[in-house]
Design a protein around this motif. Structure first.
Motif, short mmCIF file in Angstrom:
data_model
loop_
_atom_site.label_atom_id
_atom_site.label_comp_id
_atom_site.label_asym_id
_atom_site.label_seq_id
_atom_site.Cartn_x
_atom_site.Cartn_y
_atom_site.Cartn_z
N TYR A 40 0.86 -1.19 0.00
CA TYR A 40 0.00 0.00 0.00
C TYR A 40 0.89 1.24 0.00
N ASP A 41 1.34 1.63 -1.18
CA ASP A 41 2.33 2.69 -1.24
C ASP A 41 1.77 4.10 -1.05
N ASN A 42 0.45 4.22 -0.87
CA ASN A 42 -0.10 5.52 -0.54
C ASN A 42 -0.01 5.78 0.97
N LEU A 43 0.39 4.75 1.73
CA LEU A 43 0.60 4.89 3.17
C LEU A 43 2.05 5.25 3.45
N THR A 44 2.30 5.76 4.64
CA THR A 44 3.68 5.91 5.09
C THR A 44 4.15 4.55 5.60
N SER A 79 13.05 7.97 6.67
CA SER A 79 11.91 7.94 5.75
C SER A 79 10.69 7.24 6.35
N TYR A 80 10.71 6.99 7.63
CA TYR A 80 9.64 6.23 8.28
C TYR A 80 8.27 6.88 8.11
N ASP A 81 8.23 8.20 8.08
CA ASP A 81 6.95 8.89 7.94
C ASP A 81 6.70 9.43 6.53
N ALA A 82 7.49 8.97 5.58
CA ALA A 82 7.29 9.36 4.17
C ALA A 82 6.41 8.32 3.48
N ARG A 83 5.70 8.74 2.46
CA ARG A 83 4.86 7.82 1.69
C ARG A 83 5.75 6.78 1.01
#
Length: 104
Positions: A40-44, A79-83
């Motif tokens: 689900y790449d729209n999630l972070t 990058s944990y909080d990046a999409r």
């Protein structure tokens, strides 16, 4: 071995457990990372990993705590909080590996 294909011949045991006897219990004890996986790449990464952790029965806090340690170990903490859509293929694969390790 994932119990997806039925009607096979022979015996398949995972962690000493015959998968034809209980099709679900052994799955709680293993992780699986396919070569090509839908993510689900729209999630972070945080959203995705805590979601996966909750599917394995972890609380949000447990999943997040474990995920934070693992993303640091895998070098993607920044990058944990990046999409996930902004990640390279290697970073996506790391997220998938982490998701397979969350439940020990």
């Amino acid at each position: 071995m994932l119990g997806i294909v039925e009607g096979y011949r022979g015996e398949v045991k995972v962690l000493g457990q015959d998968i034809s006897v209980d099709k679900y219990e052994y799955k709680r004890k293993i992780g699986y990372v396919p070569e090509i996986a839908e993510i689900y790449d729209n999630l972070t990464a945080r959203e995705y990993l805590t979601f996966i952790g909750e599917l394995y029965g972890l609380s949000y806090e447990q999943a997040n705590r474990k995920a934070e340690k693992l993303v640091e170990s895998f070098g993607i903490k920044d990058s944990y909080d990046a999409r996930i859509s902004s990640y390279s293929k290697v970073m996506k694969q790391k997220v998938l590996i982490i998701s397979s390790l969350l439940h020990n």
